[in-house]
Design a protein around this motif. Structure first.
Motif, PDB file in Angstrom:
ATOM      1  N   ALA A  54       0.818  -1.209   0.000  1.00 37.93           N
ATOM      2  CA  ALA A  54       0.000   0.000   0.000  1.00 37.93           C
ATOM      3  C   ALA A  54       0.853   1.260   0.000  1.00 37.93           C
ATOM      4  O   ALA A  54       0.559   2.226  -0.723  1.00 37.93           O
ATOM      5  N   THR A  55       1.926   1.253   0.799  1.00 35.05           N
ATOM      6  CA  THR A  55       2.771   2.447   0.900  1.00 35.05           C
ATOM      7  C   THR A  55       3.502   2.716  -0.412  1.00 35.05           C
ATOM      8  O   THR A  55       3.721   3.879  -0.790  1.00 35.05           O
ATOM      9  N   LYS A  56       3.880   1.665  -1.123  1.00 35.96           N
ATOM     10  CA  LYS A  56       4.495   1.851  -2.445  1.00 35.96           C
ATOM     11  C   LYS A  56       3.525   2.591  -3.366  1.00 35.96           C
ATOM     12  O   LYS A  56       3.905   3.549  -4.058  1.00 35.96           O
ATOM     13  N   VAL A  57       2.271   2.136  -3.368  1.00 31.24           N
ATOM     14  CA  VAL A  57       1.258   2.756  -4.239  1.00 31.24           C
ATOM     15  C   VAL A  57       0.985   4.201  -3.805  1.00 31.24           C
ATOM     16  O   VAL A  57       0.910   5.106  -4.636  1.00 31.24           O
ATOM     17  N   ILE A  58       0.866   4.414  -2.490  1.00 32.50           N
ATOM     18  CA  ILE A  58       0.591   5.771  -1.978  1.00 32.50           C
ATOM     19  C   ILE A  58       1.708   6.734  -2.379  1.00 32.50           C
ATOM     20  O   ILE A  58       1.444   7.881  -2.773  1.00 32.50           O
TER      21      ILE A  58
ATOM     22  N   LYS B 107       3.469   6.810  -4.945  1.00 37.27           N
ATOM     23  CA  LYS B 107       3.330   7.201  -6.354  1.00 37.27           C
ATOM     24  C   LYS B 107       2.126   8.106  -6.557  1.00 37.27           C
ATOM     25  O   LYS B 107       2.190   9.112  -7.279  1.00 37.27           O
ATOM     26  N   ILE B 108       1.024   7.789  -5.873  1.00 35.19           N
ATOM     27  CA  ILE B 108      -0.211   8.581  -6.022  1.00 35.19           C
ATOM     28  C   ILE B 108      -0.010  10.024  -5.556  1.00 35.19           C
ATOM     29  O   ILE B 108      -0.404  10.973  -6.234  1.00 35.19           O
ATOM     30  N   VAL B 109       0.626  10.182  -4.386  1.00 28.66           N
ATOM     31  CA  VAL B 109       0.755  11.526  -3.798  1.00 28.66           C
ATOM     32  C   VAL B 109       2.078  12.201  -4.171  1.00 28.66           C
ATOM     33  O   VAL B 109       2.330  13.337  -3.773  1.00 28.66           O
TER      34      VAL B 109
END
Length: 627
Positions: free
Chosen positions: A593-597, A599-601
């Motif tokens: 989840a933190t990897k994805v976050i 990139k998103i933010v």
């Protein structure tokens, strides 16, 4: 020291015959001692004086003792005794020498010197007697220490403080308190000693009560309370008292204060306060000595700023094995494996001998990079090259190294061949490998080993429940969790910390206690929606409770580190790096989840978990998913 060199050059090139050289030497040695330049003071004694008198000997011995160079103190005292023309020792001589024996815990040597004290008629001197009382406490002869105190004809406040300190040092805090209560005159030292004594045995409420009762406080008093909290892992309280000291005390913190506060910052990840202390040191022109330098470097390394840690290390004029080990371990924790090995090579080339902590750093680096053969090579090097006998922590690290790499047979063989009885941590490292490689049979066997050592080991109970759940035996898993509750076995709750605007905020799973909970959970919902669009799929198999998929996703979304990240996002400006500290290992769902976050933010997110640092950026992690 520059002025001292100039004065010394003048008296050497243009000697003043009307002044005794011993008098000049005493003054110069005293200045050297106050600046920590004992080596130069020794050179003055050896090369400038033809016939040193008792004052010169005492000045040199005092200089050694003041700077904790205990062995030189004893060595030069023995040299004084052996020389036929050397002056006889007096009470000032013995005060330094007995202090050195106490510092080194040399019981036999100290008792010999006690005989010399009697021989030269100095035993009744109050300074010598105080030193003897202190010495006997520090070598464990409490009865003799008390007897010497009781026999004193004349006592000063130092005598009473020495008795209080001795009992506190030996853990007999109630006896110390009894002596403290009997004191007619209590100084700030008396109060501070009792505060430290209570803190040492974990009685922080009593320590704080005394602290609040003090009629006045100085820096030492504040230091005692701050260090007490830090040493008992009450890091937030340590920082709170430090802030109170700044607001109420009107006192300037010294290096002892800063070492304790930096330790608290390191554990909580309070980087902003740590940086403030770094600027404070520079602004006040404080010397970056060994202890302060090590504490500052350690703070930066543990707060995710390894480059800053290296900067402090390079700036330090003096380094010891701890200094090198801090950088080596820091580089290892950040996954900078090659730099770790390079730093170790530089350390060896500099002539510094590594210790057991250094090798823990090297083994950790190998574990995080999966370098099994390299790790086994370093493990063998400990004893063969440096005569360092591996401790149980080193065996645990190697078992972890082998287990993570899937070499479970070899890991179990190593455990069975250990020269000491393996503890829960060692078996737990093997259990971690069983979990990764789904070796249920071995895992069940290891769990029983752990439970033999620690019947309420929560991780083992949870592992068994998870095994049953993964096999579809949900009723058995539920029964096992029910058994855990009935037996009072509690899983250690995950906890994450984040520092924003010089304040450390703490989060637990599903935490609703934060004043900004509404905004935090609103950000969690927004992130969940954006993460789903980015292709993130929650690892609901990690939730072993017999609930539906949506509830499992809800449970995963409120893990402590996700709450901390959400709070960081709503509390800091765009582009600011978010730094999180977690007490447990990051679970695989939070890791994904933190990897994805990140990139998103479009933010870098740095997470320090129980074993290493994870630098998340642009959808990737520095650990390369091997942790």
């Amino acid at each position: 020291m520059r002025h001292l060199y100039q004065i010394q050059a003048q008296v050497v090139t243009n000697p003043i015959h009307s002044i005794d050289p011993n008098l000049i030497a005493v003054k110069l040695i005293g200045v050297c001692a106050s600046h920590g330049s004992v080596r130069h003071g020794k050179l003055i004694f050896v090369h400038y004086l033809q016939s040193p008198n008792i004052f010169a000997y005492n000045a040199l011995l005092k200089a050694f003792a003041q700077n904790n160079d205990w062995r030189s103190t004893i060595s030069y005292f023995n040299y004084q005794l052996e020389l036929p023309n050397a002056p006889n020792p007096d009470e000032y001589t013995f005060t330094s020498v007995i202090k050195a024996c106490a510092g080194l815990s040399l019981a036999v040597e100290g008792r010999k010197f006690h005989c010399l004290v009697t021989k030269y008629g100095c035993e009744s001197n109050v300074f010598v007697r105080n030193s003897l009382v202190d010495f006997y406490f520090k070598v464990g002869f409490f009865g003799i220490a008390q007897k010497l105190f009781d026999e004193m004809v004349v006592r000063d406040v130092v005598s009473w403080n020495t008795l209080v300190s001795g009992y506190c040092l030996s853990g007999q805090v109630e006896k110390a308190k009894s002596v403290f209560d009997d004191m007619v005159e209590k100084t700030l030292v008396s109060w501070s000693t009792m505060i430290s004594g209570y803190a040492k045995v974990g009685c922080l409420e009593e320590a704080r009560r005394l602290f609040e009762e003090m009629p006045e406080r100085n820096v030492v008093s504040w230091n005692a309370m701050i260090a007490g909290y830090a040493q008992n892992e009450k890091y937030a309280d340590a920082i709170e008292v430090f802030r109170q000291m700044q607001e109420e005390g009107g006192l300037v913190p010294n290096d002892v204060t800063l070492v304790s506060v930096l330790s608290a910052c390191a554990h909580l990840g309070a980087l902003d306060l740590g940086k403030w202390i770094d600027r404070f040191i520079t602004r006040k022109g404080m010397e970056l000595g060994l202890f302060l330098g090590n504490a500052l470097a350690d703070m930066y390394a543990k707060c995710g700023c390894i480059r800053e840690a290296k900067r402090v290390f390079e700036k330090m004029q003096e380094r010891d094995v701890i200094s090198w080990s801090i950088i080596i371990t820091g580089l290892a924790m950040h996954g900078l494996t090659n730099e770790t090995f390079g730093c170790f090579n530089k350390m060896v080339e500099s002539g510094m001998k590594p210790n057991d902590i250094t090798f823990m750093g090297l083994l950790t680096a190998c574990t995080h990079a999966g370098l099994v053969d390299k790790g086994l090579w370093y493990f063998a090097m400990m004893d063969k090259a440096y005569g360092i006998v591996p401790k149980i922590e080193h065996y645990g690290c190697v078992v972890d190294l082998l287990s993570r790499a899937g070499r479970l047979d070899q890991a179990e063989e190593l455990i069975n061949s250990m020269p000491m009885k393996p503890n829960v941590i060692v078996w737990g490292a093997l259990l971690g490998g069983c979990r990764i490689y789904k070796d249920a049979e071995r895992g069940e066997r290891v769990v029983h080993r752990i439970l033999e050592l620690e019947s309420d080991h929560s991780g083992s109970h949870v592992y068994l429940a998870n095994i049953y759940a993964s096999m579809g035996r949900l009723d058995d898993a539920a029964k096992y969790r029910s058994k855990m509750r009935d037996n009072g076995v509690m899983k250690i709750p995950g906890c994450s910390w984040i520092e924003v605007d010089n304040t450390v905020h703490e989060f637990f799973m599903g935490d609703l206690s934060h004043p900004q909970s509404d905004k935090i959970y609103s950000m969690i919902r927004e992130l969940r929606w954006k993460m789903k669009l980015a292709g993130y799929k929650p690892k609901t198999e990690l939730v072993v409770h017999n609930v539906d998929e949506e509830e499992k996703e809800d449970a995963l979304s409120v893990h402590s580190e996700k709450l901390a990240i959400a709070f960081g996002l709503i509390s800091t400006s765009e582009g600011t790096t978010i730094r999180i500290v977690k007490n447990l290992r990051v679970c695989s769902d939070c890791h994904d989840a933190t990897k994805v976050i990140s990139k998103i933010v479009n933010r870098e997110i740095i997470v320090r978990d129980r074993s290493r640092f994870h630098h998340f950026k642009d959808g990737r992690c520095s650990c390369n998913d091997y942790w």
